[in-house]
Design a protein around this motif. Structure first.
Motif, short mmCIF file in Angstrom:
data_model
loop_
_atom_site.label_atom_id
_atom_site.label_comp_id
_atom_site.label_asym_id
_atom_site.label_seq_id
_atom_site.Cartn_x
_atom_site.Cartn_y
_atom_site.Cartn_z
N VAL A 84 52.48 29.28 28.24
CA VAL A 84 51.07 29.01 28.56
C VAL A 84 50.97 27.72 29.38
CG1 VAL A 84 48.83 28.40 27.60
CG2 VAL A 84 50.16 30.26 26.58
N GLY A 88 49.72 27.58 33.15
CA GLY A 88 48.56 26.74 33.42
C GLY A 88 48.86 25.69 34.47
N VAL A 201 50.68 32.59 31.56
CA VAL A 201 49.69 32.36 30.50
C VAL A 201 49.52 33.62 29.64
CG1 VAL A 201 47.27 31.90 30.04
CG2 VAL A 201 48.47 30.58 31.79
#
Length: 215
Positions: A84, A88, A201
């Motif tokens: 993630v 990101g 993600v």
């Protein structure tokens, strides 16, 4: 099991293992910023991935123990968080986070908001991929490989399996990251970076949901 059979099985499993969804999701976010030699990013992942598997597998083979399921679940959750974060970070780059250098080899980035530039932490890309590979080695199906090594009938067979597994995973991931790097160079770079960020993600969230028992 002969040494040759163990080596063939290890090499095939290493190649197959490298192409798992969460591994590829990590690589497509890590290659960004290093397309001059993208294959090294995948190779770094492969080396990092193999080392903990080799260390644990051989230790467990010699000691006759097994890796607790709770430990592998913990590392799988950590992998989800890292994915993630990587996804990101890449999406932030698409939206305005710029990586560049000032005439020195280490890349570093600044979040630009108009004329304001925030942050200057150096990013060592190969080090990132090595560490992510090591985390993958302790999580999920990496634990299965450790179990296979620990179940080997003797030390030479286990070593042959591990050596071939390492070569197979390093070469396969190096090839995959090289192809992705060349794809980025071919065009539509911004869209591909955004896609890689979304994949990172998304796969990370799925891993976290799985660890939490939601899927």
């Amino acid at each position: 099991v002969s040494l040759v059979a163990a080596a063939v099985a290890g090499g095939a499993l290493g190649a197959r293992h490298a192409l798992e969804t969460d591994h590829l999701a990590a690589i497509v976010t890590l290659v960004e910023g290093d397309t001059s030699c993208p294959g090294l990013v995948g190779a770094s992942w492969g080396v990092g991935h193999t080392l903990p598997i080799a260390a644990l597998g051989l230790s467990f083979l010699l000691l006759g123990v097994r890796l607790p399921a709770s430990v592998t679940a913990l590392f799988e959750g950590v992998v989800g968080i890292v994915l993630v974060y990587l996804g990101g970070r890449l999406l932030a780059g698409v939206l305005g986070y710029r990586e560049h250098d000032h005439g020195t080899p280490p890349l570093h980035g600044h979040l630009r908001v108009g004329a304001l530039s925030l942050g200057g932490g150096h990013v060592h890309l190969h080090g990132d991929s090595f560490l992510v590979g090591a985390l993958h080695g302790l999580a999920g199906s990496g634990a299965l490989v450790v179990a296979l090594v620990a179940a080997a009938p003797d030390l030479p067979t286990g070593v042959a399996f591990l050596a071939a597994f390492g070569v197979g995973s390093v070469l396969t991931m190096a090839a995959a990251s090289a192809v992705w790097g060349r794809t980025l160079d071919a065009g539509a770079r911004r869209a591909l970076r955004a896609l890689a960020g979304v994949v990172g993600v998304g796969v990370g969230c799925l891993l976290l949901a799985e660890v939490a028992g939601l899927v």
